[in-house]
Write a protein that holds these residues in place. Sequence first.
Motif, mmCIF file in Angstrom:
data_model
loop_
_atom_site.group_PDB
_atom_site.id
_atom_site.type_symbol
_atom_site.label_atom_id
_atom_site.label_comp_id
_atom_site.label_asym_id
_atom_site.label_seq_id
_atom_site.Cartn_x
_atom_site.Cartn_y
_atom_site.Cartn_z
ATOM 1 N N TYR A 171 11.604 3.047 2.870
ATOM 2 C CA TYR A 171 10.364 3.652 3.357
ATOM 3 C C TYR A 171 10.628 4.448 4.641
ATOM 4 O O TYR A 171 10.214 5.596 4.768
ATOM 5 N N TYR A 174 3.214 7.690 7.521
ATOM 6 C CA TYR A 174 2.077 8.126 6.714
ATOM 7 C C TYR A 174 1.375 7.016 5.948
ATOM 8 O O TYR A 174 0.260 7.200 5.477
ATOM 9 N N LYS A 175 1.983 5.845 5.822
ATOM 10 C CA LYS A 175 1.310 4.709 5.178
ATOM 11 C C LYS A 175 0.981 3.607 6.180
ATOM 12 O O LYS A 175 0.550 2.531 5.793
ATOM 13 N N LYS A 218 2.737 1.555 7.884
ATOM 14 C CA LYS A 218 3.438 0.275 7.736
ATOM 15 C C LYS A 218 3.983 -0.226 9.071
ATOM 16 O O LYS A 218 4.317 -1.390 9.216
ATOM 17 N N HIS A 252 -0.754 4.591 11.833
ATOM 18 C CA HIS A 252 -1.013 5.858 11.161
ATOM 19 C C HIS A 252 -1.221 6.980 12.176
ATOM 20 O O HIS A 252 -0.976 8.149 11.892
#
Length: 155
Positions: A12, A42-43, A45, A88
Amino acid sequence: MDKRRLKRMIRYWEKCHARAMSNIDRCDWNSWFDLWHIHYDYKAKGGRVENKPYSYFLGYQLLRSVEERCKSRADPFQCFLSIHPDAHNDAVYMHTENPNPNSPGFPYLFEDVEWGVTDNKSLNTVIDANTHKIGKVDTDEYKYYIVIRKTKSDV
């Protein structure tokens, strides 16, 4: 974190790095920038405690890449990393003098930033304190961090 999850997370972060670098590589670094920025997680995490060091490392790596590309500029510039509770919103920024009448001006002044903070241990282990400084903005709703290259007056 188990091995499978760790492998997934490494993939990722590599994907985030490649995506961000692709956007960075498309920039015209001799142009002007009005708080141009790139969100690299972008996610989101990086919001999980076990992922924060990876997110900080990626952000710092991207900041240094942007700084490196700007070294050849004839005019002054600012590059900084902004780290928020919601990963984010983490972003690397580039700012120069620009023709936008609604711009906050150049240089950006960082008026609400408390510089030299050390309360985020994970962030402090990633950032090179010899070249960059960490600041914190404490709002009523949340706090966030700014990382910027030290100037001659900071040394």
